[in-house]
Design a protein around this motif. Structure first.
Motif: not given
Length: 287
Positions: A3-32
């Motif tokens: 559980t601890a491993v999955l939790g920490l790994l999940g946090a890193l993957v969620y953070g990676s998704a936010d990173f990609l979402g942040g880059l995308a939001s610079r080009r198109i709107s965050p809602l899109r």
């Protein structure tokens, strides 16, 4: 330990998704970005569903739909509060609340740990604040509206975690399918309404860089879906409290990718937070 491993790994993957979402939001709107990510995630889940299986029950569908609603509200409030700022205060506040709500729920529900486990949870909550803290020069105090939005977003993220924990163990990916479907429907409806209002007002404009933004939004949706699967598996194998606290460390993934890809500087306070996060994860694995 799993559980601890999955939790920490999940946090890193969620953070990676936010990173990609942040880059995308610079080009198109965050809602899109959010809407495109939801549909992309839904498509990926439908492809994976036959391989993972899952019983289609009223509980699986109902909890999945409800999680989609809370997720849409959480994302909307998150973007709104970060737009108001300052991010250095509101971002870690959101993450902290998102950990406290399900942790409280889990402890009240009877989850127990060794004494070292409670110490680890406390350390992890401190790490959540430090990891998400981004010092801003001349940052102003947050407004009451911004604070309330951050608390609301964190509470809705916490509610999402609690709801996912309620899904039947035999439901497989079925709840996530309905989560993505409802989330996408809500976000596309919001995007459609805003586009209609903009057209009526004559303020429609061509967004530059929409193709790169689209690809980044698709990648964001796929990575975020992978994080949701890790979260679902972790909650079913272990404790909601452990998963919610470790998942709240998602800014760590964003920080690490920003440092590697964009060469952004990691603040000393964030380095301390990352070290505490790893220590807390190790303690929780033992506890």
């Amino acid at each position: 330990m799993i559980t601890a491993v999955l939790g920490l790994l999940g946090a890193l993957v969620y953070g990676s998704a936010d990173f990609l979402g942040g880059l995308a939001s610079r080009r198109i709107s965050p809602l899109r970005v959010t809407a495109i990510g939801a549909v992309t995630g839904l498509a990926a889940l439908l492809v994976a569903l036959p391989f993972f299986g899952g019983v289609w029950s009223a509980a699986a569908i109902g909890w999945g739909v409800l999680s989609g609603v809370t997720g849409a509200i959480a994302i909307s409030l998150l973007y709104a509060c970060l737009a108001i700022g300052p991010m250095s205060i509101l971002s870690p506040l959101t993450a902290l609340i998102s950990a406290i709500v399900p942790t409280t729920w889990g402890l009240l529900g009877g989850e127990t740990f060794e004494p070292s486990g409670y110490v680890a949870i406390g350390i992890a909550l401190v790490a959540v604040v430090l990891v998400g803290f981004v010092p801003e020069k001349g940052a102003v105090r947050p407004s009451l509206r911004g604070i309330l939005m951050a608390i609301g977003s964190g509470a809705m993220i916490g509610a999402f975690l609690i709801i996912i924990d309620q899904t039947p163990d035999d439901s497989g990916l079925v709840p996530l399918v309905f989560n993505r479907g409802v989330n996408g429907a809500i976000m596309f409806a919001v995007v459609g309404v805003l586009a209609f209002v903009a057209r009526r007002r004559g303020t429609t404009s061509q967004t530059p860089g929409w193709r790169p933004g689209l690809m980044l939004a698709v990648a964001c949706g796929l990575v975020d879906t992978a994080a949701n699967i890790l979260l679902l598996v972790g909650i079913r194998l272990g404790d909601l409290t452990v998963m919610s606290v470790l998942t709240a460390l998602y800014p760590a993934g964003t920080i690490l990718l920003a440092a590697i890809v964009l060469k952004e500087r990691v603040a000393p306070v964030q380095r301390v937070g990352l070290a505490l996060a790893v220590s807390a994860a190790g303690m929780l694995a033992i506890a």
